[in-house]
Design a protein around this motif. Structure first.
Motif, PDB file in Angstrom:
ATOM      1  N   ALA A   1       0.824  -1.214   0.000  1.00  0.00           N
ATOM      2  CA  ALA A   1       0.000   0.000   0.000  1.00  0.00           C
ATOM      3  C   ALA A   1       0.855   1.258   0.000  1.00  0.00           C
ATOM      4  N   GLY A   2       2.123   1.131   0.410  1.00  0.00           N
ATOM      5  CA  GLY A   2       3.019   2.272   0.325  1.00  0.00           C
ATOM      6  C   GLY A   2       3.202   2.738  -1.107  1.00  0.00           C
ATOM      7  N   GLU A   3       3.237   1.782  -2.047  1.00  0.00           N
ATOM      8  CA  GLU A   3       3.332   2.141  -3.464  1.00  0.00           C
ATOM      9  C   GLU A   3       2.093   2.894  -3.916  1.00  0.00           C
ATOM     10  N   LEU A   4       0.928   2.513  -3.391  1.00  0.00           N
ATOM     11  CA  LEU A   4      -0.300   3.229  -3.738  1.00  0.00           C
ATOM     12  C   LEU A   4      -0.254   4.668  -3.235  1.00  0.00           C
ATOM     13  N   SER A   5       0.248   4.864  -2.029  1.00  0.00           N
ATOM     14  CA  SER A   5       0.312   6.220  -1.480  1.00  0.00           C
ATOM     15  C   SER A   5       1.275   7.082  -2.285  1.00  0.00           C
ATOM     16  N   ARG A   6       2.395   6.504  -2.716  1.00  0.00           N
ATOM     17  CA  ARG A   6       3.336   7.266  -3.537  1.00  0.00           C
ATOM     18  C   ARG A   6       2.752   7.571  -4.916  1.00  0.00           C
ATOM     19  N   HIS A   7       2.007   6.619  -5.458  1.00  0.00           N
ATOM     20  CA  HIS A   7       1.328   6.840  -6.739  1.00  0.00           C
ATOM     21  C   HIS A   7       0.325   7.986  -6.616  1.00  0.00           C
ATOM     22  N   ALA A   8      -0.445   7.991  -5.544  1.00  0.00           N
ATOM     23  CA  ALA A   8      -1.441   9.048  -5.353  1.00  0.00           C
ATOM     24  C   ALA A   8      -0.766  10.404  -5.181  1.00  0.00           C
ATOM     25  N   ALA A   9       0.317  10.443  -4.429  1.00  0.00           N
ATOM     26  CA  ALA A   9       1.034  11.708  -4.250  1.00  0.00           C
ATOM     27  C   ALA A   9       1.544  12.239  -5.590  1.00  0.00           C
ATOM     28  N   ALA A  10       2.051  11.335  -6.429  1.00  0.00           N
ATOM     29  CA  ALA A  10       2.544  11.750  -7.742  1.00  0.00           C
ATOM     30  C   ALA A  10       1.417  12.304  -8.602  1.00  0.00           C
ATOM     31  N   LEU A  11       0.238  11.686  -8.547  1.00  0.00           N
ATOM     32  CA  LEU A  11      -0.899  12.182  -9.339  1.00  0.00           C
ATOM     33  C   LEU A  11      -1.371  13.544  -8.844  1.00  0.00           C
ATOM     34  N   LEU A  12      -1.323  13.758  -7.544  1.00  0.00           N
ATOM     35  CA  LEU A  12      -1.726  15.051  -7.007  1.00  0.00           C
ATOM     36  C   LEU A  12      -0.764  16.150  -7.439  1.00  0.00           C
ATOM     37  N   VAL A  13       0.515  15.836  -7.468  1.00  0.00           N
ATOM     38  CA  VAL A  13       1.514  16.825  -7.852  1.00  0.00           C
ATOM     39  C   VAL A  13       1.565  16.999  -9.370  1.00  0.00           C
ATOM     40  N   ASP A  14       1.617  15.898 -10.094  1.00  0.00           N
ATOM     41  CA  ASP A  14       1.851  15.948 -11.542  1.00  0.00           C
ATOM     42  C   ASP A  14       0.579  16.080 -12.367  1.00  0.00           C
ATOM     43  N   GLY A  15      -0.575  15.753 -11.781  1.00  0.00           N
ATOM     44  CA  GLY A  15      -1.825  15.798 -12.521  1.00  0.00           C
ATOM     45  C   GLY A  15      -2.366  14.407 -12.765  1.00  0.00           C
ATOM     46  N   PHE A  16      -3.678  14.320 -12.869  1.00  0.00           N
ATOM     47  CA  PHE A  16      -4.346  13.019 -13.054  1.00  0.00           C
ATOM     48  C   PHE A  16      -4.760  12.868 -14.510  1.00  0.00           C
ATOM     49  N   GLU A  17      -5.959  13.267 -14.848  1.00  0.00           N
ATOM     50  CA  GLU A  17      -6.437  13.126 -16.235  1.00  0.00           C
ATOM     51  C   GLU A  17      -6.650  14.470 -16.922  1.00  0.00           C
ATOM     52  N   ARG A  18      -6.400  15.551 -16.188  1.00  0.00           N
ATOM     53  CA  ARG A  18      -6.525  16.895 -16.761  1.00  0.00           C
ATOM     54  C   ARG A  18      -5.329  17.730 -16.331  1.00  0.00           C
TER      55      ARG A  18
ATOM     56  N   PRO B   1      -2.601  23.024 -12.066  1.00  0.00           N
ATOM     57  CA  PRO B   1      -1.412  23.319 -11.271  1.00  0.00           C
ATOM     58  C   PRO B   1      -1.133  22.176 -10.287  1.00  0.00           C
ATOM     59  N   PRO B   2       0.105  21.997  -9.878  1.00  0.00           N
ATOM     60  CA  PRO B   2       0.421  20.944  -8.913  1.00  0.00           C
ATOM     61  C   PRO B   2      -0.230  21.215  -7.565  1.00  0.00           C
ATOM     62  N   LEU B   3      -0.644  20.137  -6.911  1.00  0.00           N
ATOM     63  CA  LEU B   3      -1.227  20.230  -5.577  1.00  0.00           C
ATOM     64  C   LEU B   3      -0.183  19.822  -4.548  1.00  0.00           C
ATOM     65  N   ALA B   4      -0.272  20.415  -3.376  1.00  0.00           N
ATOM     66  CA  ALA B   4       0.740  20.209  -2.338  1.00  0.00           C
ATOM     67  C   ALA B   4       0.542  18.849  -1.673  1.00  0.00           C
ATOM     68  N   ALA B   5       1.320  17.867  -2.098  1.00  0.00           N
ATOM     69  CA  ALA B   5       1.217  16.508  -1.557  1.00  0.00           C
ATOM     70  C   ALA B   5       2.608  15.912  -1.445  1.00  0.00           C
ATOM     71  N   ILE B   6       2.876  15.262  -0.323  1.00  0.00           N
ATOM     72  CA  ILE B   6       4.186  14.676  -0.058  1.00  0.00           C
ATOM     73  C   ILE B   6       3.994  13.241   0.404  1.00  0.00           C
ATOM     74  N   ALA B   7       4.711  12.315  -0.204  1.00  0.00           N
ATOM     75  CA  ALA B   7       4.710  10.923   0.249  1.00  0.00           C
ATOM     76  C   ALA B   7       5.754  10.762   1.339  1.00  0.00           C
ATOM     77  N   ILE B   8       5.355  10.177   2.463  1.00  0.00           N
ATOM     78  CA  ILE B   8       6.249  10.004   3.602  1.00  0.00           C
ATOM     79  C   ILE B   8       6.198   8.555   4.079  1.00  0.00           C
ATOM     80  N   ARG B   9       7.069   8.219   5.014  1.00  0.00           N
ATOM     81  CA  ARG B   9       7.025   6.905   5.637  1.00  0.00           C
ATOM     82  C   ARG B   9       5.895   6.873   6.665  1.00  0.00           C
ATOM     83  N   PRO B  10       5.286   5.698   6.895  1.00  0.00           N
ATOM     84  CA  PRO B  10       4.194   5.603   7.877  1.00  0.00           C
ATOM     85  C   PRO B  10       4.729   5.538   9.302  1.00  0.00           C
ATOM     86  N   GLU B  11       5.210   6.664   9.784  1.00  0.00           N
ATOM     87  CA  GLU B  11       5.792   6.720  11.124  1.00  0.00           C
ATOM     88  C   GLU B  11       5.557   8.091  11.727  1.00  0.00           C
TER      89      GLU B  11
END
Length: 202
Positions: free
Chosen positions: A75-92, A95-105
């Motif tokens: 599921a860590g890969e899913l969280s990193r994937h989601a962070a990348a889509l928020l920053v880089d864009g999804f289907e449209r 502007p980039p959205l403020a999202a950071i993938a971190i360790r679950p700690e």
């Protein structure tokens, strides 16, 4: 052992090969049917919690806050994937959205989280419970909103939520099905965020 390998190398009769191929194809098809059934059965029940989570994310972003995303195991890969889509864009384009993938700690949350931020934690199999609970409590201690994306084994984490926090549960016992459902949830969630920020596409 060598004899066993020699036996395995011998070609199977044509009828046996055909029967084995048919059984394998049926097994593969069953994977698709089971995944599709889960998505169909949960579409209605998950729509509202996804919409609420999207609203919480939009509230955080429009207030100038950010998202911290983390996950355990696969599921860590899913969280990193989601962070990348928020920053880089999804289907449209947007502007980039403020999202950071971190360790679950907890330390990561304590280092990067600020009041008003949102923690999105993804867990498919109930792993690393103590670390995840500590991360959730660290976020709550910094006045952050928490959104959990869980499978059926996430009861322990759900118990840590405050009244203003949210939980989205993909109800299946098989981790593979849960991960597939969580990927769809994340895509639907980001699409809903985009729709609220930019309106429906023409």
């Amino acid at each position: 052992m060598a004899d066993a390998w020699r036996l395995a190398d011998r070609p199977l009769p044509a009828a046996t090969r055909l029967s084995s191929a048919d059984m394998l194809e049926q097994r593969i098809q069953q994977q698709f049917f089971e995944g599709a059934d889960l998505q169909y059965q949960t579409a209605e029940s998950l729509a509202r919690p996804i919409a609420l989570a999207a609203g919480a994310i939009v509230d955080a972003l429009t207030a100038g806050s950010k998202l911290l995303l983390c996950g355990t195991g696969s599921a860590g890969e899913l969280s990193r994937h989601a962070a990348a889509l928020l920053v880089d864009g999804f289907e449209r384009e947007r502007p980039p959205l403020a999202a950071i993938a971190i360790r679950p700690e907890a330390r990561s949350v304590q280092a990067l989280g600020l009041p008003g931020d949102l923690l999105l934690l993804v867990d498919a199999a109930g792993g690393e419970l103590d670390a995840c609970m500590a991360a959730v409590r660290a976020a709550q201690g910094k006045d952050m909103t928490v959104v959990l994306l869980l499978g059926s084994s996430g009861d322990g984490l759900r118990e840590t939520l405050a009244e203003t926090d949210l939980s989205i549960t993909v109800p299946h016992e098989r981790t593979s099905r849960v991960l597939e459902g969580q990927l769809l949830v994340l895509h639907a969630l980001i699409d809903a965020v985009d729709a609220q920020l930019m309106g429906d596409p023409e």
